[in-house]
Design a protein around this motif. Structure first.
Motif, PDB file in Angstrom:
ATOM      1  N   ALA A   1      -2.873  -8.448 -14.234  1.00 39.71           N
ATOM      2  CA  ALA A   1      -1.541  -8.091 -14.744  1.00 39.71           C
ATOM      3  C   ALA A   1      -1.334  -8.665 -16.142  1.00 39.71           C
ATOM      4  CB  ALA A   1      -0.460  -8.609 -13.790  1.00 39.71           C
TER       5      ALA A   1
ATOM      6  N   TYR B   1      -3.615  -6.980 -18.792  1.00 46.36           N
ATOM      7  CA  TYR B   1      -3.013  -5.679 -19.124  1.00 46.36           C
ATOM      8  C   TYR B   1      -1.847  -5.882 -20.102  1.00 46.36           C
ATOM      9  CZ  TYR B   1      -1.126  -0.999 -17.971  1.00 46.36           C
ATOM     10  OH  TYR B   1      -0.651   0.293 -17.996  1.00 46.36           O
TER      11      TYR B   1
ATOM     12  N   GLY C   1       1.773  -2.201  -7.465  1.00 43.03           N
ATOM     13  CA  GLY C   1       0.965  -2.642  -8.609  1.00 43.03           C
ATOM     14  C   GLY C   1       1.746  -2.363  -9.876  1.00 43.03           C
TER      15      GLY C   1
ATOM     16  N   GLY D   1       3.076  -4.203 -12.190  1.00 45.25           N
ATOM     17  CA  GLY D   1       2.746  -4.905 -13.426  1.00 45.25           C
ATOM     18  C   GLY D   1       3.928  -5.671 -13.992  1.00 45.25           C
TER      19      GLY D   1
ATOM     20  N   ASP E   1       4.208  -5.978  -6.364  1.00 44.11           N
ATOM     21  CA  ASP E   1       3.017  -6.534  -7.024  1.00 44.11           C
ATOM     22  C   ASP E   1       2.678  -7.836  -6.307  1.00 44.11           C
ATOM     23  OD1 ASP E   1       1.762  -5.777 -10.081  1.00 44.11           O
ATOM     24  OD2 ASP E   1       1.143  -7.697  -9.187  1.00 44.11           O
ATOM     25  N   HIS E   2       1.406  -8.204  -6.352  1.00 42.32           N
ATOM     26  CA  HIS E   2       1.012  -9.448  -5.660  1.00 42.32           C
ATOM     27  C   HIS E   2       0.897 -10.621  -6.617  1.00 42.32           C
ATOM     28  CE1 HIS E   2      -3.657  -9.275  -6.319  1.00 42.32           C
ATOM     29  NE2 HIS E   2      -3.000  -8.925  -7.389  1.00 42.32           N
TER      30      HIS E   2
ATOM     31  N   VAL F   1       4.362 -11.547 -12.053  1.00 46.39           N
ATOM     32  CA  VAL F   1       5.250 -10.377 -12.045  1.00 46.39           C
ATOM     33  C   VAL F   1       6.583 -10.760 -11.397  1.00 46.39           C
ATOM     34  CG1 VAL F   1       5.503  -7.967 -11.357  1.00 46.39           C
ATOM     35  CG2 VAL F   1       3.240  -8.844 -11.960  1.00 46.39           C
TER      36      VAL F   1
ATOM     37  N   ASP G   1       0.938  -7.839  -1.198  1.00 49.85           N
ATOM     38  CA  ASP G   1      -0.391  -7.362  -1.542  1.00 49.85           C
ATOM     39  C   ASP G   1      -0.549  -5.921  -1.052  1.00 49.85           C
ATOM     40  OD1 ASP G   1      -3.318  -6.937  -1.479  1.00 49.85           O
ATOM     41  OD2 ASP G   1      -3.374  -9.081  -1.946  1.00 49.85           O
TER      42      ASP G   1
ATOM     43  N   ARG H   1      -2.943  -4.572   0.022  1.00 52.37           N
ATOM     44  CA  ARG H   1      -3.795  -4.509   1.206  1.00 52.37           C
ATOM     45  C   ARG H   1      -3.020  -4.796   2.489  1.00 52.37           C
ATOM     46  NH1 ARG H   1      -8.027  -8.338  -1.660  1.00 52.37           N
ATOM     47  NH2 ARG H   1      -6.018  -9.165  -2.256  1.00 52.37           N
TER      48      ARG H   1
ATOM     49  N   ILE I   1      -0.523   3.300  -9.973  1.00 51.43           N
ATOM     50  CA  ILE I   1      -1.024   3.581 -11.323  1.00 51.43           C
ATOM     51  C   ILE I   1      -1.847   2.390 -11.802  1.00 51.43           C
ATOM     52  CG2 ILE I   1      -0.378   4.239 -13.662  1.00 51.43           C
ATOM     53  CD1 ILE I   1       2.183   5.422 -12.543  1.00 51.43           C
TER      54      ILE I   1
ATOM     55  N   LEU J   1      -4.000   0.831 -10.193  1.00 52.10           N
ATOM     56  CA  LEU J   1      -4.057  -0.171  -9.114  1.00 52.10           C
ATOM     57  C   LEU J   1      -5.371  -0.090  -8.339  1.00 52.10           C
ATOM     58  CD1 LEU J   1      -2.740  -2.269  -7.080  1.00 52.10           C
ATOM     59  CD2 LEU J   1      -2.172  -0.256  -5.706  1.00 52.10           C
TER      60      LEU J   1
ATOM     61  N   PHE K   1      -8.577  -2.089  -8.639  1.00 55.82           N
ATOM     62  CA  PHE K   1      -8.578  -3.511  -8.280  1.00 55.82           C
ATOM     63  C   PHE K   1      -8.733  -3.702  -6.774  1.00 55.82           C
ATOM     64  CE2 PHE K   1      -6.067  -3.465 -12.315  1.00 55.82           C
ATOM     65  CZ  PHE K   1      -7.019  -4.118 -13.090  1.00 55.82           C
ATOM     66  N   LEU K   2      -8.964  -2.610  -6.049  1.00 52.92           N
ATOM     67  CA  LEU K   2      -9.152  -2.672  -4.595  1.00 52.92           C
ATOM     68  C   LEU K   2     -10.585  -2.272  -4.256  1.00 52.92           C
ATOM     69  CD1 LEU K   2      -5.846  -0.894  -3.447  1.00 52.92           C
ATOM     70  CD2 LEU K   2      -6.257  -3.360  -3.731  1.00 52.92           C
TER      71      LEU K   2
HETATM   72  C1  LIG Z   1      -3.368  -2.643 -14.836  1.00 49.71           C
HETATM   73  S1  LIG Z   1      -1.897  -3.220 -14.086  1.00 49.71           S
HETATM   74  C2  LIG Z   1      -0.996  -1.696 -13.952  1.00 49.71           C
HETATM   75  C3  LIG Z   1       0.505  -1.856 -14.057  1.00 49.71           C
HETATM   76  C4  LIG Z   1       1.297  -0.561 -13.966  1.00 49.71           C
HETATM   77  N1  LIG Z   1       1.073   0.093 -12.683  1.00 49.71           N
HETATM   78  C5  LIG Z   1       0.909   0.389 -15.067  1.00 49.71           C
HETATM   79  O1  LIG Z   1       0.066   1.251 -14.822  1.00 49.71           O
HETATM   80  O2  LIG Z   1       1.388   0.259 -16.182  1.00 49.71           O
HETATM   81  C6  LIG Z   1      -2.419  -3.462 -12.397  1.00 49.71           C
HETATM   82  C7  LIG Z   1      -1.393  -4.174 -11.547  1.00 49.71           C
HETATM   83  O3  LIG Z   1      -1.816  -4.124 -10.182  1.00 49.71           O
HETATM   84  C8  LIG Z   1      -1.569  -5.383  -9.601  1.00 49.71           C
HETATM   85  N2  LIG Z   1      -2.452  -5.550  -8.457  1.00 49.71           N
HETATM   86  C9  LIG Z   1      -3.791  -5.665  -8.455  1.00 49.71           C
HETATM   87  N3  LIG Z   1      -4.249  -5.824  -7.199  1.00 49.71           N
HETATM   88  C10 LIG Z   1      -3.156  -5.810  -6.391  1.00 49.71           C
HETATM   89  C11 LIG Z   1      -2.979  -5.925  -4.982  1.00 49.71           C
HETATM   90  N4  LIG Z   1      -4.005  -6.110  -4.173  1.00 49.71           N
HETATM   91  N5  LIG Z   1      -1.723  -5.873  -4.501  1.00 49.71           N
HETATM   92  C12 LIG Z   1      -0.655  -5.700  -5.314  1.00 49.71           C
HETATM   93  N6  LIG Z   1      -0.762  -5.582  -6.664  1.00 49.71           N
HETATM   94  C13 LIG Z   1      -2.009  -5.638  -7.189  1.00 49.71           C
HETATM   95  C14 LIG Z   1      -1.839  -6.392 -10.698  1.00 49.71           C
HETATM   96  O4  LIG Z   1      -1.201  -7.636 -10.442  1.00 49.71           O
HETATM   97  C15 LIG Z   1      -1.251  -5.658 -11.898  1.00 49.71           C
HETATM   98  O5  LIG Z   1       0.087  -5.976 -12.090  1.00 49.71           O
END
Ligand SMILES: C[S@@+](CC[C@H](N)C(=O)[O-])C[C@H]1O[C@@H](n2cnc3c(N)ncnc32)[C@H](O)[C@@H]1O
Length: 272
Positions: free
Chosen positions: A18, A21, A79, A81, A105-106, A110, A132, A134, A158, A160, A163-164
């Motif tokens: 986050a 980004y 997610g 951000g 968001d996790h 954030v 999370d 997940r 978006i 997100l 990251f999974l």
């Molecule tokens: C690249 S940013 C995208 C932010 C926003 N969605 C955008 O596209 O502008 C990815 C976001 O996903 C969150 N994220 C990543 N893995 C996550 C998870 N397992 N659960 C919740 N949030 C997650 C990160 O903390 C981060 O804020």
């Protein structure tokens, strides 16, 4: 760079997606460790900040379509951000003040800055859930305090899903997580998703995966076919799964384009 307050759960010892980004977007809520990591990614791929901005513009255009012609009044953004103006609720409630928006968001950073996501209209609602992705059942339970899942919801995932992992033990991988979230959606709901492309001709992606992994984060580029599978049960709206700048560019406001390829797949689907 604004330092977060102490004892807030923010991990200052390693870069977090986050905050990296936020660095790409030119924000002020990242730490030196994130800026240093982000600069190393930019050294690999100088277009990374451009791609991040285009991902953000895709969110804005998709939300304009959803709150506008698609008539959506409920949004679940997982997610979400660190707040970056204009945030999703600003766009949705600018079109439909009664729109209800739940951000998830996790990352503790954030939550620290969540106030920037909660300044919505009195006619609508905005909420932030620290959870999370997940744990979809927890997300759905908490979101149901604000959203009515018997009516259509626009689910935003978006940037997100990369990251999974594909395999996350008992809960299943990214596709299972998305399927569990989308199973809760009523007919007429939408899915907005962007994902790092794994079959673009970009040699730096493998190196970026290594760097994210070494820093303690997951980064999973996916093929077009694997990305399309997130939309199982949805019909992709025109123009289908495309690079973010190519998704309905006519809805853009104040965007800058130089034709550089953005190695992300982006699309919007609608349930029957
Ligand atoms: C690249 S940013 C995208 C932010 C926003 N969605 C955008 O596209 O502008 C990815 C976001 O996903 C969150 N994220 C990543 N893995 C996550 C998870 N397992 N659960 C919740 N949030 C997650 C990160 O903390 C981060 O804020």
């Amino acid at each position: 760079m604004a330092a977060p307050p102490p004892d807030d759960g923010v991990d200052t010892g390693r870069p977090h997606p986050a905050r990296v980004y936020d660095y790409f977007l030119g924000g002020s809520h990242h730490l030196p460790v994130d800026a240093e990591f982000g600069a190393r990614i930019v050294a690999l791929d100088p277009t990374a900040p451009y791609g991040a901005r285009h991902n953000r513009w895709f969110m804005q255009r998709a939300t304009r379509h959803l709150a506008g012609p698609a008539g959506m009044r409920q949004f679940l953004d997982v997610g979400s951000g660190i707040p970056t103006e204009p945030n999703l609720h600003r766009i949705a409630q600018g079109i439909a003040p009664e729109a209800r928006v739940v951000y998830v968001d996790h990352d503790p950073i954030v939550r620290v800055h969540a106030a920037g996501l909660l300044d919505g209209t009195a006619a609508g609602a905005t909420a932030f859930v620290a959870a999370d992705a997940r744990d979809p059942e927890l997300i759905l339970e908490r979101a149901a305090e604000v959203l009515d899942f018997t009516r259509p919801v626009a689910l935003s995932l978006i940037a997100l899903t990369h990251f999974l992992d594909d395999d996350q033990g008992e809960g299943g991988g990214a596709h299972a997580v998305v399927a569990r979230l989308t199973a809760a959606l009523a007919p007429g709901s939408h899915l907005v998703l962007s994902q790092l492309a794994g079959d673009e001709d970009t040699a730096w992606v493998g190196e970026a995966v290594d760097r994210y992994t070494t820093s303690g984060s997951t980064l999973v580029p996916r093929s077009r076919a694997a990305t399309e599978r997130f939309f199982d049960g949805f019909t992709l709206l025109d123009p289908g799964l495309v690079q973010p700048p190519d998704w309905r560019p006519e809805l853009g406001v104040g965007e800058v384009r130089d034709g550089t390829r953005v190695p992300l797949y982006a699309g919007v689907g609608r349930t029957a």
